[in-house]
Design an enzyme around this catalytic site. Structure first.
Site, PDB file in Angstrom:
ATOM      1  N   GLY A  23      45.421 -86.836 -30.314  1.00 15.56           N
ATOM      2  CA  GLY A  23      45.281 -85.948 -31.985  1.00 15.56           C
ATOM      3  C   GLY A  23      46.410 -86.205 -32.478  1.00 15.56           C
ATOM      4  O   GLY A  23      47.428 -84.813 -32.056  1.00 15.56           O
ATOM      5  N   GLY A  25      47.903 -82.779 -36.033  1.00 24.63           N
ATOM      6  CA  GLY A  25      47.770 -81.900 -36.859  1.00 24.63           C
ATOM      7  C   GLY A  25      48.340 -81.646 -37.595  1.00 24.63           C
ATOM      8  O   GLY A  25      49.995 -81.764 -37.777  1.00 24.63           O
ATOM      9  N   THR A  27      51.085 -79.154 -37.626  1.00 23.47           N
ATOM     10  CA  THR A  27      52.132 -78.481 -36.911  1.00 23.47           C
ATOM     11  C   THR A  27      52.235 -79.137 -36.095  1.00 23.47           C
ATOM     12  O   THR A  27      52.955 -78.917 -35.826  1.00 23.47           O
ATOM     13  CB  THR A  27      52.098 -76.846 -36.826  1.00 23.47           C
ATOM     14  OG1 THR A  27      50.570 -76.695 -36.524  1.00 23.47           O
ATOM     15  CG2 THR A  27      51.821 -76.644 -38.415  1.00 23.47           C
ATOM     16  N   THR A  29      51.255 -81.972 -32.841  1.00 23.53           N
ATOM     17  CA  THR A  29      51.062 -83.782 -31.793  1.00 23.53           C
ATOM     18  C   THR A  29      50.620 -83.531 -30.707  1.00 23.53           C
ATOM     19  O   THR A  29      51.029 -81.954 -29.967  1.00 23.53           O
ATOM     20  CB  THR A  29      51.974 -84.677 -32.267  1.00 23.53           C
ATOM     21  OG1 THR A  29      52.562 -84.943 -33.182  1.00 23.53           O
ATOM     22  CG2 THR A  29      50.921 -85.917 -30.856  1.00 23.53           C
ATOM     23  N   LYS A  45      50.224 -79.805 -25.846  1.00 23.07           N
ATOM     24  CA  LYS A  45      50.378 -80.062 -27.446  1.00 23.07           C
ATOM     25  C   LYS A  45      51.789 -80.102 -27.517  1.00 23.07           C
ATOM     26  O   LYS A  45      52.612 -78.603 -27.213  1.00 23.07           O
ATOM     27  CB  LYS A  45      49.999 -79.017 -27.925  1.00 23.07           C
ATOM     28  CG  LYS A  45      49.585 -78.983 -29.298  1.00 23.07           C
ATOM     29  CD  LYS A  45      48.438 -77.767 -29.593  1.00 23.07           C
ATOM     30  CE  LYS A  45      48.525 -77.287 -31.417  1.00 23.07           C
ATOM     31  NZ  LYS A  45      47.356 -76.419 -31.829  1.00 23.07           N
ATOM     32  N   ASP A 144      38.060 -69.471 -36.168  1.00 24.09           N
ATOM     33  CA  ASP A 144      38.473 -71.119 -36.489  1.00 24.09           C
ATOM     34  C   ASP A 144      37.178 -71.849 -35.536  1.00 24.09           C
ATOM     35  O   ASP A 144      37.354 -72.925 -35.673  1.00 24.09           O
ATOM     36  CB  ASP A 144      40.041 -72.035 -35.796  1.00 24.09           C
ATOM     37  CG  ASP A 144      40.175 -72.643 -36.650  1.00 24.09           C
ATOM     38  OD1 ASP A 144      39.603 -73.377 -37.670  1.00 24.09           O
ATOM     39  OD2 ASP A 144      41.596 -73.610 -36.197  1.00 24.09           O
TER      40      ASP A 144
END
Length: 347
Positions: A23, A25, A27, A29, A45, A144
């Protein structure tokens, strides 16, 4: 030694091979990565340092710091641990266990009518509450909570992910003991050791050719954010880059009223988000979604959640979690213990 001072294990980039993009986002990957020295793949990440997302590396360092702290304590079954991290002039990356079951949003879309049964809701809520209880016990407010950040492990149990919006809070020296302050206001940002080898990390392709996915031209771009049918990720520029305990952070439909009002907030925002999550698991939609952001926020501040059918233990739990006054919200006074005692978990 203080857990904050324990350096994360340094990844040996030479041994890593990325095989899939999990995935992307705003800021960073996330890649599925195999390590020659390990039996199981893990998630890596990678955050690119750039002027476009000038706050990305700061958030990355913060998330690594939170994961390091969680890893320094006894492992928690519903929270990730830090496998390792690395950094060079262009990228920061860190590894956590891979969860092959996708996220809770994907799982819900696979259900009949795209909703969970009360028994399944009880199972997942219990684990999420335990995870939040552990975070709060460490002085960390998550900020979050949403289905896309709740991943499903191979075992079927959940784990929370993405801690870049979380904050460490400490009890105030005076005033209401239930409120906390953000020590980040006084602590300088600490930088992890650098590793120049990261640019040699490669991802295999079909045939005999390889190409670096970390290079001077930047990250190979992925098409979507997290693998989910619905994405609620906001433009990072919508939020202040100076995130404090009174800052405006979170995902639109999950933001607590006190955050919108700018009253200052602490652990109770996670219990509000738990109520929104529970409602979405039950009905397949969040309770306060409007036609636009302004209407969504107005509903969060003024509207009551709508329920279908006769009141029951689950709707009572949701209603008490979605109390707009945080001081009256379930979980405010005694944290997770209050929520665990609710009749929904005893039925």
């Amino acid at each position: 030694m203080d857990s904050h001072k324990i350096p994360p294990p340094e990844l040996d980039i030479e041994n890593l091979r990325a095989t899939k993009i999990l995935g992307k986002g705003a800021t960073g990957t996330v890649f599925l990565v195999h390590d020659k020295s390990r039996d199981h793949p893990f998630a890596l990440k990678v955050v690119e340092k750039s002027s476009v997302h000038h706050h990305a590396d700061r958030r990355a360092r913060h998330e690594i710091s939170v994961l390091r702290r969680l890893s320094a304590a006894a492992p928690h079954p519903f929270l990730p641990h830090l496998i390792g991290s690395s950094e060079n002039e262009e990228f920061i990356c860190w590894a956590i266990p891979y969860c092959p079951g996708g996220d809770l949003n994907v799982l819900r879309y696979r259900q009949n009518d795209r909703v969970f049964s009360p028994a399944v809701i009880r199972f997942y809520l219990a684990e999420i509450i335990c995870a939040l209880e552990h975070l709060h016990g460490q002085g960390i407010v998550y900020r979050d909570l949403k289905p896309e950040n709740i991943l499903v492990q191979q075992s079927g149990h959940v784990t929370l992910t993405d801690f870049d919006l979380s904050r460490e809070l400490v009890p105030r020296k005076s005033g209401n003991p239930n409120f906390y302050s953000d020590p980040e206001e006084e602590k300088p940002v600490k930088h992890p050791p650098r590793n120049r080898k990261i640019t040699r990390f490669v991802i295999p392709r079909r045939g005999n050719h390889n190409h670096a996915f970390l290079n001077k031209k930047g990250l190979k771009k992925a098409k979507s954010a997290r693998v989910s049918p619905v994405s609620r990720r906001n433009n990072p520029n919508d939020f202040s880059t100076n995130e404090r305990s009174n800052s405006f952070v979170g995902t639109e439909e999950y933001v607590a009223p006190e955050v919108i009002r700018g009253d200052g907030h602490e652990f109770a925002v996670d219990w509000w988000a738990l109520g929104v999550l529970c409602y979405e698991m039950m009905y397949g939609a969040t309770p306060f979604k409007g036609k636009n952001r302004k209407e969504t926020y107005r509903k969060i501040l003024l509207a009551e959640p709508g329920f279908i059918g006769k009141p029951n233990a689950l709707t009572d739990l949701i209603g008490k979690l979605l109390e707009k006054d945080p001081t009256r919200r379930l979980g405010y006074c005694r944290g997770a213990s209050e929520i665990k005692e609710h009749e929904f978990f005893g039925s």
